[in-house]
Write an enzyme that holds these catalytic residues in place. Structure first.
Site, short mmCIF file in Angstrom:
data_model
loop_
_atom_site.label_atom_id
_atom_site.label_comp_id
_atom_site.label_asym_id
_atom_site.label_seq_id
_atom_site.Cartn_x
_atom_site.Cartn_y
_atom_site.Cartn_z
N HIS A 85 -50.69 -41.07 -14.50
CA HIS A 85 -51.53 -40.22 -13.67
C HIS A 85 -51.58 -38.86 -14.34
CE1 HIS A 85 -53.29 -38.91 -9.76
NE2 HIS A 85 -52.90 -37.75 -10.24
N CYS A 86 -52.75 -38.43 -14.73
CA CYS A 86 -52.86 -37.20 -15.51
C CYS A 86 -53.24 -36.04 -14.59
CB CYS A 86 -53.92 -37.38 -16.59
SG CYS A 86 -54.05 -35.97 -17.70
N PRO A 87 -52.38 -35.04 -14.41
CA PRO A 87 -52.73 -33.91 -13.55
C PRO A 87 -53.82 -33.03 -14.16
CG PRO A 87 -50.56 -33.57 -14.53
CD PRO A 87 -50.99 -34.93 -14.91
N GLY A 90 -56.77 -34.85 -13.18
CA GLY A 90 -56.85 -35.04 -11.74
C GLY A 90 -57.14 -36.46 -11.32
N ASN A 91 -56.71 -37.45 -12.12
CA ASN A 91 -57.01 -38.84 -11.79
C ASN A 91 -56.01 -39.73 -12.53
OD1 ASN A 91 -58.34 -40.98 -10.66
ND2 ASN A 91 -60.17 -40.84 -11.93
#
Lengths: 158, 364
Positions: B195-197, B200-201
């Site tokens: 999950h890549c901050p 954002g997804n």
């Protein structure tokens, strides 16, 4: 779609949902989409084994065709990459085309083979491509108590 | 569609008779005397995961957009400063290609970023009650449920290698191989990478290629800006006003600090693509040969760097499985209906005993 509803309405008036059988995925060859061809025991009295296996094998072939990595998919992928993948918004991918073919095939199978035997196949795409759901209908006239207790279908993928 | 309409009309009459007989109003019961066609809702409105939807379900975002605004802001500000201050000088002293290349790279970066953030990463829809009950039945009959809880893992063979599938309690199904449940989005995602901050997804099967093209194009873009700004500063003979000079040099600073991480990330993901691994598997060491035995290799690799790359990046684009814009069946449909409408999930959510069809076969 109108014909399907017509069959279903007949089923609904004269039959009731008795049981559902779920054909699970077969992961023995990786994550590509394949379904197990093992014949579930609940369908023993409803449909011939060969018809069922034919349906599942044809579906497996369609999915293999959709997910095939080869010349055409590379071309599609590279073309999409050069256009920053905007082309996916405009064009229908090969996968989507094959999915439409699968939808028509399932509808045809339902009309010709399964609905006359009181069965109904649900397109796997509506179940997240996890299972092929086959609904078993019983005639309301008969004293049908659903035969749903033996559950040996698809416990392990071999 | 007229089919949906005919269902409503048929079932209205049906419902009216039974309601009078039983005298139990269902909470979601629509009085048919009004002959009002209820607004058909789309599936995204009842989606169980933690996602946000815009444009009537066309755009999907994670619940927390993380630092996506920051990422976008940094990229846009740096690029604008570059175009405003460095390009005029370099166009006159070097070549006009520089803003053209910069512009193309900038567009590529922004488009890839937006596609990574706004695309469904490969979310698996949750199992409907019928399917969940069927799976539960199989678990209980295959394990000895007498004195200990039945095992919630299933072992399967993939390319002659044993792989364990775990049962997901939230989604009520055995997770397919390479699928993982993201706790931030509360969804099972196929070929879950991470999950890549920044984006954002989640990054999964469907948007991995967008993510990869984003980080690669961003590496090129930051290197390009870095190089151009350094060239500009070395070519310029006299220094200017202090504040103006500081603003002109800020792209340099931003690029300098981000270039190492972005280049490093690109290199890491190039390695993952070439060996057909996900970040999740690499971090957990799922396929690292602990005992040095050959039987714990990666079962998904094609054993060729070229084919691995092509399969991951140029493979066919799978469809979205969650059907965000599909219509839910109308509220007042009795339990025995077309089996291929997603009826059971809708009924389970409403939690009312629909007017009684005597032989309803639903287990839930």
């Amino acid at each position: 779609m109108a014909t399907e509803f017509h069959n279903l309405q007949e089923l609904r008036h004269s039959a009731s949902l008795a049981n559902k059988v779920f054909i699970q995925r077969d992961y023995s060859e990786g994550t590509t989409c394949r379904f197990q061809t093992k014949f579930p025991s609940e369908l023993d009295s409803r449909i011939e084994r060969t018809l069922f296996e034919d349906t599942v094998k044809t579906l497996n072939n369609y999915y293999a065709e959709a997910e095939k990595i080869g010349g055409q998919s590379y071309l599609e992928g590279c073309l999409a990459c050069t256009t920053a993948y905007i082309i996916f918004l405009c064009m229908e991918t090969r996968y989507e085309k094959v999915l439409k073919k699968i939808g028509r095939y399932i509808q045809e199978q339902n009309e010709k083979i399964y609905a006359p035997r009181g069965l109904l196949i649900t397109d796997p795409i509506e179940r997240g491509m996890r299972v092929i759901e086959i609904s078993i209908y019983e005639d309301r006239a008969s004293s049908g108590s659903s035969s749903g207790s033996s559950s040996t279908s698809g416990t392990s993928a071999r | 569609t007229c089919n949906g309409h005919s269902y409503i009309m048929k079932n209205c009459e049906y419902q009216q008779i039974d309601a009078r007989a039983l005298g139990t109003p269902a909470s979601s019961f629509q009085p048919c005397t009004e002959m009002k066609v209820p607004r058909l809702r789309r599936k995204w409105e009842v989606f169980p995961g933690k996602n946000r939807f815009y444009c009537d379900g066309r755009i999907i975002l994670a619940r927390q957009s993380g630092i996506l605004p920051l990422t976008l802001g940094l990229i846009v500000v740096t690029s604008v400063l570059f175009f405003a201050f460095d390009c005029p000088f370099l166009v006159t002293h070097l070549t006009v290609c520089i803003p053209v290349i910069g512009g193309v790279l900038f567009l590529f970066v922004v488009i890839s970023l937006l596609q990574t953030s706004l695309t469904d990463p490969g979310i698996l829809p949750r199992a409907l009650p019928d399917e969940a009950a069927d799976i539960e039945k199989q678990i209980y009959t295959s394990g000895s449920s007498m004195y200990r809880p039945p095992p919630r893992t299933k072992e399967i063979l993939i390319n002659q290698q044993v792989v364990k599938l775990k049962y997901c309690f939230t989604c009520k199904m055995f997770r397919p191989p390479r699928t993982s449940h993201c706790s931030l989005c509360d969804n099972c995602v196929e070929r879950f990478d991470h999950h890549c901050p920044w984006v954002g997804n989640c990054v999964g099967k469907r948007n991995y290629r967008f993510f990869y093209s984003f980080i690669v194009s961003l590496s090129f873009h930051t290197s390009f800006i870095f190089g151009c700004v350094v060239t500009h500063l070395t070519l310029r003979s006299q220094g200017g006003n202090g504040l103006v000079q500081a603003v002109q040099e800020s792209p340099l600073v931003i690029c300098f600090f981000s270039i190492w991480s972005v280049l490093g990330l690109s290199g890491f993901h190039t390695y993952l693509v070439a060996s057909n691994l996900t970040t999740n598997e690499d971090i957990k060491g799922s396929w690292s040969s602990k005992r040095g035995a050959e039987d714990s290799g990666n079962p998904y690799t094609y054993n060729s760097i070229f084919i691995n790359c092509c399969a991951t990046l140029c493979g066919p684009m799978p469809p979205s499985l969650i059907d965000r814009r599909g219509f839910l069946p109308p509220d007042d449909i009795p339990p025995v209906a077309a089996a291929d409408l997603e009826l059971s999930s809708f009924l389970a959510k409403n939690d009312t005993n629909m007017v009684g069809m005597p032989s309803s076969g639903h287990t839930s």
